[in-house]
Design a protein around this motif. Structure first.
Motif, PDB file in Angstrom:
ATOM      1  N   PHE A  64      -0.676  10.458   1.431  1.00  0.00           N
ATOM      2  CA  PHE A  64       0.093  11.559   1.998  1.00  0.00           C
ATOM      3  C   PHE A  64       0.973  11.070   3.143  1.00  0.00           C
ATOM      4  CE2 PHE A  64      -0.754  15.924   4.250  1.00  0.00           C
ATOM      5  CZ  PHE A  64       0.353  16.476   3.643  1.00  0.00           C
ATOM      6  N   HIS A  65       2.289  11.392   3.131  1.00  0.00           N
ATOM      7  CA  HIS A  65       3.154  11.088   4.286  1.00  0.00           C
ATOM      8  C   HIS A  65       2.744  11.978   5.456  1.00  0.00           C
ATOM      9  CE1 HIS A  65       6.397  10.064   1.129  1.00  0.00           C
ATOM     10  NE2 HIS A  65       6.184   8.949   1.782  1.00  0.00           N
ATOM     11  N   VAL A  66       2.424  11.375   6.590  1.00  0.00           N
ATOM     12  CA  VAL A  66       1.983  12.161   7.753  1.00  0.00           C
ATOM     13  C   VAL A  66       2.657  11.635   9.021  1.00  0.00           C
ATOM     14  CG1 VAL A  66      -0.006  12.841   9.162  1.00  0.00           C
ATOM     15  CG2 VAL A  66      -0.290  12.616   6.696  1.00  0.00           C
ATOM     16  N   THR A  90       5.696  -1.441   2.143  1.00  0.00           N
ATOM     17  CA  THR A  90       7.138  -1.599   2.360  1.00  0.00           C
ATOM     18  C   THR A  90       7.832  -0.250   2.477  1.00  0.00           C
ATOM     19  OG1 THR A  90       7.508  -1.630  -0.029  1.00  0.00           O
ATOM     20  CG2 THR A  90       7.299  -3.772   1.071  1.00  0.00           C
ATOM     21  N   ASP A  91       7.247   0.792   1.816  1.00  0.00           N
ATOM     22  CA  ASP A  91       7.912   2.059   1.531  1.00  0.00           C
ATOM     23  C   ASP A  91       8.940   1.818   0.423  1.00  0.00           C
ATOM     24  OD1 ASP A  91       8.312   4.787   1.620  1.00  0.00           O
ATOM     25  OD2 ASP A  91       8.712   4.867   3.767  1.00  0.00           O
ATOM     26  N   GLY A  92       9.596   2.878  -0.023  1.00  0.00           N
ATOM     27  CA  GLY A  92      10.485   2.749  -1.176  1.00  0.00           C
ATOM     28  C   GLY A  92      11.738   1.945  -0.875  1.00  0.00           C
ATOM     29  N   VAL A 133      -0.096   8.001   5.438  1.00  0.00           N
ATOM     30  CA  VAL A 133       1.037   7.071   5.394  1.00  0.00           C
ATOM     31  C   VAL A 133       1.971   7.337   6.575  1.00  0.00           C
ATOM     32  CG1 VAL A 133       2.982   6.258   4.006  1.00  0.00           C
ATOM     33  CG2 VAL A 133       0.890   7.057   2.881  1.00  0.00           C
ATOM     34  N   HIS A 134       2.275   6.320   7.332  1.00  0.00           N
ATOM     35  CA  HIS A 134       3.188   6.282   8.485  1.00  0.00           C
ATOM     36  C   HIS A 134       2.470   6.461   9.822  1.00  0.00           C
ATOM     37  CE1 HIS A 134       6.615   5.711   6.016  1.00  0.00           C
ATOM     38  NE2 HIS A 134       6.489   6.866   5.405  1.00  0.00           N
ATOM     39  N   ALA A 135       1.989   7.665  10.148  1.00  0.00           N
ATOM     40  CA  ALA A 135       1.303   7.896  11.431  1.00  0.00           C
ATOM     41  C   ALA A 135       2.097   7.331  12.606  1.00  0.00           C
ATOM     42  CB  ALA A 135      -0.118   7.314  11.401  1.00  0.00           C
ATOM     43  N   ALA A 160       0.801  -1.232   0.000  1.00  0.00           N
ATOM     44  CA  ALA A 160       0.000   0.000   0.000  1.00  0.00           C
ATOM     45  C   ALA A 160       0.830   1.276   0.000  1.00  0.00           C
ATOM     46  CB  ALA A 160      -0.958  -0.013   1.186  1.00  0.00           C
ATOM     47  N   HIS A 161       2.163   1.151   0.016  1.00  0.00           N
ATOM     48  CA  HIS A 161       2.985   2.360  -0.093  1.00  0.00           C
ATOM     49  C   HIS A 161       4.411   2.016  -0.486  1.00  0.00           C
ATOM     50  CE1 HIS A 161       4.434   6.425   0.577  1.00  0.00           C
ATOM     51  NE2 HIS A 161       5.401   5.959   1.337  1.00  0.00           N
ATOM     52  N   THR A 162       4.795   2.511  -1.665  1.00  0.00           N
ATOM     53  CA  THR A 162       6.194   2.399  -2.056  1.00  0.00           C
ATOM     54  C   THR A 162       6.536   3.565  -2.981  1.00  0.00           C
ATOM     55  OG1 THR A 162       7.909   0.951  -2.962  1.00  0.00           O
ATOM     56  CG2 THR A 162       5.767   0.869  -4.050  1.00  0.00           C
ATOM     57  N   HIS A 163       7.822   3.701  -3.281  1.00  0.00           N
ATOM     58  CA  HIS A 163       8.286   4.707  -4.246  1.00  0.00           C
ATOM     59  C   HIS A 163       9.194   3.971  -5.229  1.00  0.00           C
ATOM     60  CE1 HIS A 163       7.034   7.821  -1.352  1.00  0.00           C
ATOM     61  NE2 HIS A 163       7.688   7.132  -0.441  1.00  0.00           N
ATOM     62  N   LEU A 164       8.644   3.610  -6.373  1.00  0.00           N
ATOM     63  CA  LEU A 164       9.439   2.804  -7.311  1.00  0.00           C
ATOM     64  C   LEU A 164      10.541   3.614  -7.987  1.00  0.00           C
ATOM     65  CD1 LEU A 164       6.599   0.594  -8.813  1.00  0.00           C
ATOM     66  CD2 LEU A 164       8.181   0.038  -6.961  1.00  0.00           C
TER      67      LEU A 164
HETATM   68 ZN   LIG Z   1       7.234   6.988   1.577  1.00  0.00          ZN
END
Ligand SMILES: [Zn+2]
Length: 432
Positions: free
Chosen positions: A217-219, A305-307, A254-256, A64-68
Motif C-alpha cells: 500500500f502507498h502510504v 525503485t518504484d515504477g 510503501v514510501h513512509a 520491493a516496489h515497482t509498477h511495470l
Molecule cells: Zn509506487
C-alpha cells in the motif's frame, strides 16, 4: 539433477565475504558454500562450471516496489509534482494500454530488473480495465524466470473507482487462478489512502491473509497525501491504518516519507515493513523518508525503485546508493547507513547458505569504477551499476550469463516495444 559449480569468486557467506570461495548448486537449491578452491572431484562432476574470478557472488536483489505497467512511461514526468503527474499523464496513458502493451511493458521491465541483478520483484499492478490485462501481466511474469509478486491494485473511491464487490471477487479469482506457482504469487495492492475505503481495505486485507499473502500500500508518499488523510480521517495515515486494524506484519507500507515519531513507533510495534523508494521520492520532490529513524526503532525496511515513470530506471544499485546518500544528507552524519547495512536492505537473504533456493548473482568488480576493491560492500554499494551484473541465477536456472539474457530474445522484444509505444502515444494523443 542439473548441477552448477561457481568457483574462484568473492562469496558472501554467513561468516562474511570469503575469497576465493565456491558455491555448489544441485537442482533448484544451493547445497554447499565453502571457502577456498573447489575440490577437483566436484569440478569433474559439475554439469556447468562458472568462473567467478573478480566477481562478487551474493544473493539476488529484491526490488520491493515497482509498477511495470509504467515501463512505457519512463521519461515523461517533465517536472510535474506527484498528483498532477498522475492525473494528467500516467492515469490516462495507463487507461489506453492494451493487454498486449501490458504484456510487452511487463517483459521489458522484468528484463531490465533481471539485467540489473534483481531476482525478486513486487509489481504493484495498477488497476486494469479487464481480466485479460491482468492475465497478460501474469503470463509475461512467468516467462522471464524471476520471482514476481503481482500486488493487484484497486481504488473504490474517486475517478474510475471499482465497486468493493468487484475488487474482492477479482482478488479471490487471482488467488485461485495463480496459486501454487514457484515464480508468481498474488498480493493485495490498494492504491492509496485517499482512494480506498476502510471497509474494502479490511476485506481485501483479510482475503490476502487467508491466502498466506500480504497487503502492499502507498502510504504517506507526499505532503499533499498527508494533508488529505488529515482532512478525510482526522488522523495521520499510519495512525489511521492502525485504527482500522490493517497495520501488521503482513502490511507493506510503501514510501513512509511523511511519518512522524509516533507513526514510526506504531510501525515498529506492529512489525509492518516499510518499502523505501528514495530515487522516486527525490525525482517527484516528495521528500526524504526518515530511514535512519525507522531502522533505529527496529522497523523492517526493504528497498524499491518504484515504477519507471517516477524513476526512469529499474537499477537497484542506484537506489541502494541513493538511500545511503540521502540518509547521510538528512542526518548530517557520514557514518549513517554504512555499506554492509545498505546492501542487506536490498539482497534477498543475508548470505548464501546451504539449502537455500539457488537465487544468486555474480557482479563484476574488475572495471575502472570499482578498482581497487579495498572493501567488497563499499565497491558494491558505492561503485556498482546495473550493467556490472554478469550472471543471474534463479532457482538453479541461469537467466543471464556474461550479460546475455537466456530466457528471452531481447533484441526482438526491444523492437516490439518500440512499435507498441508508437501506437500507444497515438491512441493516448501524446505528441512528441
Ligand atoms: Zn509506487
Amino acid at each position: 539433477m542439473h548441477t552448477i559449480l561457481i568457483e574462484n569468486g568473492t562469496v558472501l557467506t554467513a561468516e562474511g565475504w570469503t575469497d576465493p570461495g565456491y558455491v555448489w548448486i544441485n537442482g533448484d537449491r544451493i547445497t554447499a558454500v565453502q571457502p577456498g578452491k573447489a575440490p577437483p572431484d566436484l569440478r569433474a562432476q559439475a554439469g556447468e562450471l562458472i568462473s567467478a574470478q573478480h566477481c562478487a557472488v551474493l544473493p539476488g536483489l529484491v526490488n520491493a516496489h515497482t509498477h511495470l505497467s509504467q515501463t512505457f512511461m519512463r521519461g515523461l514526468a517533465g517536472g510535474r509534482p506527484l498528483l498532477p503527474w498522475l492525473k494528467e499523464l500516467i492515469w490516462p496513458l495507463q487507461g489506453a494500454l492494451s493487454p498486449e502493451d501490458l504484456r510487452l511493458s511487463t517483459l521489458l521491465g522484468l528484463v531490465e530488473n533481471l539485467t540489473c541483478g534483481v531476482t525478486r520483484v513486487v509489481n504493484h499492478h495498477k488497476v486494469a480495465p479487464t481480466h485479460a490485462h491482468t492475465d497478460a501481466v501474469c503470463e509475461a511474469s512467468l516467462s522471464v524466470g524471476l520471482r514476481v509478486t503481482l500486488a493487484r491494485s484497486w481504488t473504490d473511491l474517486g475517478t474510475n473507482a471499482e465497486s468493493p464487490d468487484l475488487v474482492t471477487s477479482d482478488l479471490r479469482r487471482l488467488f485461485a487462478q495463480w496459486r501454487d506457482l514457484d515464480r508468481l504469487t498474488i498480493a493485495n495492492g490498494p492504491l492509496a489512502l485517499w482512494r480506498c475505503s476502510a471497509s474494502t481495505l479490511q476485506r481485501t486485507h483479510e482475503i490476502a491473509q487467508k491466502n498466506g499473502s500480504f497487503t502492499h500500500f502507498h502510504v504517506s508518499e507526499s505532503q499533499d497525501e498527508l494533508n488529505m488523510s488529515l482532512d478525510l480521517t482526522g488522523l495521520r495515515p499510519v495512525t489511521w491504518l492502525d485504527s482500522i486494524e490493517v497495520l501488521g506484519p503482513s502490511t507493506q507500507v510503501v514510501h513512509a516519507v511523511w511519518v512522524d515519531e509516533e507513526e514510526i513507533g506504531l510501525l515498529a510495534q506492529a512489525g509492518a515493513p516499510v518499502i523505501h523508494c528514495p530515487v522516486s521520492n527525490a525525482i517527484l520532490g516528495s521528500g526524504i523518508a526518515p530511514l535512519a529513524e525507522l531502522l533505529s526503532q527496529g522497523v523492517s525496511v526493504r528497498l524499491g525503485t518504484d515504477g519507471p515513470a517516477s524513476n526512469d530506471t529499474q537499477d537497484m544499485w542506484e537506489t541502494i546508493k541513493t538511500a545511503v546518500n540521502l540518509t547521510r544528507a538528512r542526518t548530517l552524519d557520514a557514518t549513517a547507513l554504512p555499506p554492509p547495512a545498505a546492501l542487506r536492505l536490498a539482497i534477498d537473504k543475508n548470505a548464501l547458505s546451504p539449502d537455500c533456493p539457488a537465487d544468486l548473482i555474480l557482479v563484476n568488480l574488475n572495471h575502472p569504477r570499482a578498482m581497487p576493491v579495498h572493501d567488497v560492500d563499499s565497491a558494491l554499494v558505492l561503485s556498482t551499476h546495473g550493467g556490472d551484473v554478469d550472471t543471474v541465477i534463479v532457482g538453479g536456472q541461469i537467466l543471464m550469463r556474461n550479460r546475455r539474457v537466456l530466457s528471452l530474445d531481447v533484441p526482438t522484444l526491444l523492437e516490439q516495444c518500440r512499435h507498441a509505444v508508437k501506437n500507444l502515444r497515438q491512441r493516448a494523443d501524446i505528441v512528441a
